[in-house]
Design a protein around this motif. Structure first.
Motif, mmCIF file in Angstrom:
data_model
loop_
_atom_site.group_PDB
_atom_site.id
_atom_site.type_symbol
_atom_site.label_atom_id
_atom_site.label_comp_id
_atom_site.label_asym_id
_atom_site.label_seq_id
_atom_site.Cartn_x
_atom_site.Cartn_y
_atom_site.Cartn_z
ATOM 1 N N VAL A 121 -27.358 65.955 -91.768
ATOM 2 C CA VAL A 121 -27.145 64.441 -91.390
ATOM 3 C C VAL A 121 -26.249 63.769 -91.178
ATOM 4 C CG1 VAL A 121 -29.179 64.437 -93.517
ATOM 5 C CG2 VAL A 121 -26.702 64.072 -94.101
ATOM 6 N N ALA A 151 -37.549 62.695 -90.458
ATOM 7 C CA ALA A 151 -37.430 61.279 -91.931
ATOM 8 C C ALA A 151 -35.854 60.881 -92.569
ATOM 9 C CB ALA A 151 -38.042 62.430 -92.372
ATOM 10 N N GLU A 152 -35.150 61.811 -92.324
ATOM 11 C CA GLU A 152 -33.610 61.386 -92.070
ATOM 12 C C GLU A 152 -33.341 59.600 -91.426
ATOM 13 O OE1 GLU A 152 -30.205 59.842 -94.687
ATOM 14 O OE2 GLU A 152 -32.161 61.154 -95.508
ATOM 15 N N LYS A 154 -35.512 58.309 -89.544
ATOM 16 C CA LYS A 154 -36.185 56.569 -90.164
ATOM 17 C C LYS A 154 -35.555 55.887 -91.368
ATOM 18 C CE LYS A 154 -40.625 56.976 -89.051
ATOM 19 N NZ LYS A 154 -40.126 55.407 -87.948
ATOM 20 N N ALA A 155 -35.320 56.583 -92.315
ATOM 21 C CA ALA A 155 -34.925 55.765 -93.427
ATOM 22 C C ALA A 155 -33.202 55.127 -93.371
ATOM 23 C CB ALA A 155 -34.382 56.729 -94.730
ATOM 24 N N ARG A 156 -32.843 55.461 -92.966
ATOM 25 C CA ARG A 156 -30.928 54.292 -91.869
ATOM 26 C C ARG A 156 -31.644 53.584 -90.951
ATOM 27 N NH1 ARG A 156 -26.323 58.518 -91.991
ATOM 28 N NH2 ARG A 156 -27.193 60.590 -93.903
ATOM 29 N N GLY A 157 -32.758 53.534 -90.512
ATOM 30 C CA GLY A 157 -33.174 52.663 -90.272
ATOM 31 C C GLY A 157 -32.794 52.840 -88.092
#
Length: 293
Positions: A121, A151-152, A154-157
């Protein structure tokens, strides 16, 4: 400056340009050259040539690690490469027809071992967009790794862009599966053949509407006809391509995506970004190989 993370293959491109049709069972004189390639690598190098701030994550043969790290740094790309002790770097044989069209023989080598431990990440720190070559979805281990990274993101924008990359491999894994793995990405960059394979629509305006149901923005590369941009409501912008002499279409789609993304991340309007992509693709077909001459 916005930074982009590119994830994809590194290949050694062996490019053969025969003087005429291949004679089965016999010889044909040809010009043969070897140079670095791979869809992800091509995109990263084109982005670097355009002044973008780009990081590139991939796996190469351990014996080639130092060489490739130096190669990418010299081309204004920050490498995040892993050396594979089991597999050699990938190799691609490209046979270029007299009309510039090309056929591929692919040995993906170390690219097949790209794994979650390679795509940590921390690669996302300072990143505005993640661009993933479709080749990373065509084998189980890299697919698991890139899906977790996306996925990570997208979670962080962080914006996500996908390039389907290969009709042959799309047909092997199945369009429905590929769409499931990538649906929801902010950007899809596909040529007309890839778009047709994904949505079973032959006409590009119908392709745009169908794919726009699954992706935030869709860019369809139309070769000598230019390119179009749109989404679920259909085509909102279409531009023609200049007439140029095609020497080799290898990497033209990679150059297009890089041109568009570099302009987009620099804050340029959609028309300017689409024009930059078309100009980069036109430049790419006028030289041999998938990276800037």
């Amino acid at each position: 400056m916005s930074r982009i993370l590119v994830v994809g293959d590194v290949m050694t491109d062996i490019i053969a340009v025969p003087e005429g049709p291949i004679v089965k069972g016999s010889d044909r004189r040809a010009r043969v050259r070897s140079r670095p390639g791979g869809s992800g690598a091509n995109q990263a190098v084109w982005l670097g040539a355009m002044g973008a701030d780009v990081r590139f994550a991939a796996r190469v043969g351990a014996d080639d690690l130092e060489y490739y790290e130096g190669f990418f740094r010299q081309r204004h790309v920050s490498p995040a490469l892993i050396g594979d002790a089991e597999q050699a770097s990938g190799a691609l044989v490209t046979i270029v027809d007299p009309d510039g069209e090309r056929s591929f023989l692919t040995d993906r080598g170390a690219n097949l071992n790209l794994c979650s431990a390679d795509l940590t990440v921390d690669l996302l720190e300072g990143i505005s967009m993640v661009m993933v070559s479709g080749y990373s979805f065509f084998a189980p281990k890299p697919r698991l790794a890139v899906r977790a990274l996306l996925a990570e993101a997208k979670a962080r924008g962080i914006a996500v862009a996908i390039d389907p990359a290969s009709v042959g491999f799309l047909e092997e894994v199945g369009a429905a599966n590929f769409l499931e793995w990538t649906e929801g990405a902010d950007w899809l960059f596909a040529n007309e053949s890839e778009a047709e394979t994904l949505c079973a629509e032959a006409e590009f305006e119908a392709q745009m509407s169908a794919l726009g149901q699954r992706f935030g923005n869709v860019v369809i590369k139309r070769g000598r006809y230019g390119a179009a941009l749109g989404g679920k409501d259909g085509v909102r912008l279409s531009l023609p391509a200049p007439i140029v002499t095609v020497l080799d279409s290898t990497g033209a789609g990679d150059a297009f995506a890089a041109g568009f993304i570099a302009a987009h991340l620099a804050g340029q309007a959609e028309e300017a970004a689409l024009g930059a992509g078309i100009a980069a693709g036109a430049k790419a077909v006028q030289s041999i190989g998938g990276q800037p001459a």
